[in-house]
Design a protein around this motif. Structure first.
Motif, PDB file in Angstrom:
ATOM      1  N   LEU B 219       0.631  -1.238  -0.062  1.00  0.00           N
ATOM      2  CA  LEU B 219      -0.074  -0.102   0.096  1.00  0.00           C
ATOM      3  C   LEU B 219       0.706   1.237  -0.120  1.00  0.00           C
ATOM      4  O   LEU B 219       1.843   1.328   1.021  1.00  0.00           O
ATOM      5  N   PRO B 220       0.449   2.284  -0.708  1.00  0.00           N
ATOM      6  CA  PRO B 220       1.268   3.509  -0.774  1.00  0.00           C
ATOM      7  C   PRO B 220       1.076   4.230   0.409  1.00  0.00           C
ATOM      8  O   PRO B 220       0.058   4.108   1.026  1.00  0.00           O
ATOM      9  N   PRO B 221       1.942   4.927   0.919  1.00  0.00           N
ATOM     10  CA  PRO B 221       1.750   5.680   2.050  1.00  0.00           C
ATOM     11  C   PRO B 221       0.458   6.770   1.682  1.00  0.00           C
ATOM     12  O   PRO B 221       0.315   7.391   0.747  1.00  0.00           O
ATOM     13  N   GLY B 222      -0.221   6.599   2.848  1.00  0.00           N
ATOM     14  CA  GLY B 222      -1.577   7.660   2.826  1.00  0.00           C
ATOM     15  C   GLY B 222      -2.497   7.419   3.892  1.00  0.00           C
ATOM     16  O   GLY B 222      -2.311   6.747   5.028  1.00  0.00           O
ATOM     17  N   THR B 223      -3.372   8.205   4.101  1.00  0.00           N
ATOM     18  CA  THR B 223      -4.558   8.077   4.760  1.00  0.00           C
ATOM     19  C   THR B 223      -5.877   7.167   4.232  1.00  0.00           C
ATOM     20  O   THR B 223      -6.325   7.850   3.233  1.00  0.00           O
ATOM     21  N   TYR B 224      -6.141   6.040   4.851  1.00  0.00           N
ATOM     22  CA  TYR B 224      -7.210   5.307   4.283  1.00  0.00           C
ATOM     23  C   TYR B 224      -8.125   4.899   5.257  1.00  0.00           C
ATOM     24  O   TYR B 224      -8.246   5.188   6.526  1.00  0.00           O
ATOM     25  N   THR B 225      -9.508   4.832   4.577  1.00  0.00           N
ATOM     26  CA  THR B 225     -10.693   4.441   5.350  1.00  0.00           C
ATOM     27  C   THR B 225     -10.583   2.899   5.093  1.00  0.00           C
ATOM     28  O   THR B 225     -10.970   2.394   3.737  1.00  0.00           O
ATOM     29  N   LEU B 226     -10.668   2.044   6.060  1.00  0.00           N
ATOM     30  CA  LEU B 226     -10.840   0.446   5.949  1.00  0.00           C
ATOM     31  C   LEU B 226     -12.233   0.110   6.035  1.00  0.00           C
ATOM     32  O   LEU B 226     -12.554   0.599   6.992  1.00  0.00           O
ATOM     33  N   GLU B 227     -12.632  -0.491   5.297  1.00  0.00           N
ATOM     34  CA  GLU B 227     -14.097  -1.191   5.804  1.00  0.00           C
ATOM     35  C   GLU B 227     -14.090  -2.527   6.083  1.00  0.00           C
ATOM     36  O   GLU B 227     -13.435  -3.311   5.161  1.00  0.00           O
ATOM     37  N   ALA B 228     -14.785  -3.366   6.828  1.00  0.00           N
ATOM     38  CA  ALA B 228     -15.003  -4.482   7.016  1.00  0.00           C
ATOM     39  C   ALA B 228     -16.630  -4.803   6.834  1.00  0.00           C
ATOM     40  O   ALA B 228     -17.199  -4.354   7.674  1.00  0.00           O
ATOM     41  N   TRP B 229     -16.637  -5.960   5.955  1.00  0.00           N
ATOM     42  CA  TRP B 229     -18.172  -6.039   5.517  1.00  0.00           C
ATOM     43  C   TRP B 229     -18.489  -7.469   5.754  1.00  0.00           C
ATOM     44  O   TRP B 229     -17.667  -8.516   5.233  1.00  0.00           O
ATOM     45  N   HIS B 230     -19.590  -7.827   6.391  1.00  0.00           N
ATOM     46  CA  HIS B 230     -19.920  -9.249   6.626  1.00  0.00           C
ATOM     47  C   HIS B 230     -21.503  -9.257   6.219  1.00  0.00           C
ATOM     48  O   HIS B 230     -22.277  -8.387   6.488  1.00  0.00           O
TER      49      HIS B 230
END
Ligand SMILES: [Cu+2]
Lengths: 312, 257
Positions: B219-230
């Motif tokens: 992953l390139p450097p940066g600010t991310y929103t990670l989502e977990a979907w179930h």
């Protein structure tokens, strides 16, 4: 040019109505079992008339076959009525039934080809109920009772009753549309619950008016009692179906109790609409001032009744 | 009278018209959404986000499936068939969760995914139940059963389709053009059959196994929103800022009732 009673035609129209009710049940089974798209093609099924009859295909293909039967029976009805019926308005209604059943087939096909778009599914469900009512009405119009009933004096109260009976039938139709809209996920349950209240009030009031004001005719009494029994049954079935549908939302496949309660509720709804409509028609029929036009009978047949009707 | 004949004719014309429309609908339009050439990832500064998805509480009991509607399905199983919508591992890890970067990769371009991913129908169940693919990535649908299936994805933003597959019939290959997490897939012949296809516009995603772990590499450097979907428990998100060559650990927790 008066119309004589043809028992064969009447029984045939009645049989067509019964077959249509069966078709409604078959269609309801398709929706409840989520089988509407188990056959991806239309008008053929898997490119043939006889697809493998397993799982959801059983419901979808049975529905298509019964629909074909009802379509053919409607063509038969149009031919029979067209050849023997002197009342132009009855002939016209038979043609309207044929147009409806064809349109209904096309709508059914569109639901398959466009993956159950809600408006088309709801229209298909509503038209089914209207078609059933129309065929049931044709059975009434060809009955011995309709052709021979003696008109009775009309009063202001009986006219009011007749008008209210029509509004009751229309209220039930709106309620059926709200039910279809809930079933196909277009609306929530609230409008349908409110509709149930409206139907209960309307039918109770109609029943009261009919008891008080309508002429004491066996057919009218029978339809009035049938209507209130159906509405009572329908409310119980509706509560049961609602409970089952909510329970089913957590299930991984259609629960049998949900399937049967929803389909019974749908069939009872169709019977309720048809009965309310027939009650209205029967009230119209026995109202003297209109009776002559309704039957196509010669005015000379009931001169005394006419005089009585005109007297008030 | 004439009016009715007209109405019937009109209906017939409508019927023909709709047939034509049905055919048109079949033509696949699977060109993936490729943004205009943008940034690419520099492996020299890329980092990793890894972690675990956990489930706390008591998972709902397994649900038994009734396959009696098709003898060909019932025959394929010895004992009762059950499904656990919430599948947990020994360490509290939650399985079949799609973890992916929801936001933060805008402006990047990635080489298209051309390797086909298989979705099998075996014992009248989808295998796997949850699948994650790239936009435009070919999905090969296989029927290993001795019965007919229809495959009906019900997307919200992608093109809907519904096709049947005869017993052990030819593979169906298709793809989805837009990001969508996740598309339910149903068989209307066997209403207990259920799968979910998550379609993601970049390569940073993973479906957890019983251990509940995931690792998003390169992953390139940066600010991310990670989502977990179930499928049953919904989604939860977390913000992660990743510096050059950094490795960060994230924990998602789904609460049971
Ligand atoms: Cu299947």
């Amino acid at each position: 040019m008066h119309t004589q009673y043809r028992p064969g035609l009447h029984r045939y129209a009645f049989a067509t109505a019964v077959a249509t009710l069966l078709l409604l049940v078959a269609g309801g089974l398709v929706t409840s079992n989520d089988a509407g798209l188990s056959v991806p093609d239309w008008p053929l099924s898997y490119g043939s008339l006889f697809p493998p009859m397993v799982g959801g295909i059983v419901y979808e293909h049975s529905h298509r076959m019964i629909a074909t039967l009802v379509g053919l029976m409607t063509i038969g009805l149009v031919v029979w009525v067209g050849r023997t019926e002197h009342r132009a308005w009855v002939r016209r209604l038979a043609y309207a039934a044929l147009a409806l059943v064809i349109l209904q087939g096309v709508l059914g096909g569109l639901t398959v080809l466009f993956y159950l778009p809600r408006p088309i599914s709801i229209a298909h469900a509503t038209m089914a109920q209207i078609f059933f009512t129309l065929v049931a009405a044709l059975a009434l119009f060809t009955s011995r009772w309709w052709l021979t009933a003696a008109p009775l004096p009309a009063t202001e109260a009986s006219r009011q009753t007749e008008k209210f009976a029509l509004w009751t039938a229309l209220t039930i139709l709106v309620q059926l549309i709200l039910g279809a809209a809930y079933r196909h996920g277009w609306l929530g349950i609230t409008p349908h619950l409110l509709g149930a209240g409206a139907v209960l009030v309307a039918t109770s009031w109609t029943g009261r008016l009919v008891r008080q004001a309508a002429p004491a005719v066996a057919m009218v009494t029978r339809l009035r009692i049938l209507l209130s029994s159906l509405v009572g049954t329908q409310i119980l079935l509706g509560l049961g179906a609602w409970w089952a549908v909510v329970r089913n939302q957590q299930a991984l496949q259609p629960l049998p109790e949900m399937v049967w309660l929803t389909v019974a509720h749908l069939a009872c709804g169709a019977l309720t609409l048809a009965t309310a409509t027939l009650l209205w028609l029967a009230l119209r029929r026995v109202t003297a001032s209109r009776a002559v036009d309704e039957t196509g009978l010669r005015t000379a047949i009931y001169p005394s009744a006419l005089q009585e009707g005109g007297r008030q | 009278m004439k009016a009715h004949v007209l109405l019937i004719l009109l209906s017939a014309i409508l019927a023909f018209g709709s047939l034509g429309c049905g055919k048109k609908e079949e033509t696949p339009t699977t060109a993936p959404e490729t943004p205009a050439a943008g940034k690419t990832v520099d492996p020299a500064t890329a980092g990793t986000i890894s972690g675990i998805v956990k489930f706390t509480g008591t998972p709902p009991p397994p649900v038994r499936l009734r396959m009696d509607a098709d003898a060909a399905c019932a025959r394929l199983h010895r004992g009762p068939v059950t499904v656990r919508e919430v599948e947990t591992g020994a360490n509290g890890g939650l399985a079949r969760v799609v973890v992916y970067v929801k936001e933060g990769l805008e402006g990047y371009t990635f080489p298209p995914a051309t390797e086909a991913i298989e979705l099998d129908q075996e014992g009248c169940m989808y295998q796997p139940r949850v699948l994650a693919v790239r936009t435009g990535q070919p999905i090969e649908i296989v029927n290993s059963d001795d019965t007919t299936h229809n495959i009906h994805p019900i997307p919200k933003v992608n093109r809907e389709w519904n096709r049947s597959q005869p017993p052990r019939g030819e593979k169906i290959v298709d793809s989805f053009a837009r990001q969508e997490v996740a598309i339910p897939v149903k068989c209307n012949i066997h209403p207990w059959m259920q799968a979910y296809i998550a379609v993601i516009a970049h390569p940073y995603f993973q479906v957890t196994g019983e251990a509940g772990t995931f690792e998003l590499k390169n992953l390139p450097p940066g600010t991310y929103t990670l989502e977990a979907w179930h499928e049953k428990l919904g989604t939860t998100t977390q913000q992660v800022t990743l510096g050059p060559n950094e490795t960060k650990t994230v924990e998602f927790v789904f609460q049971g009732s």
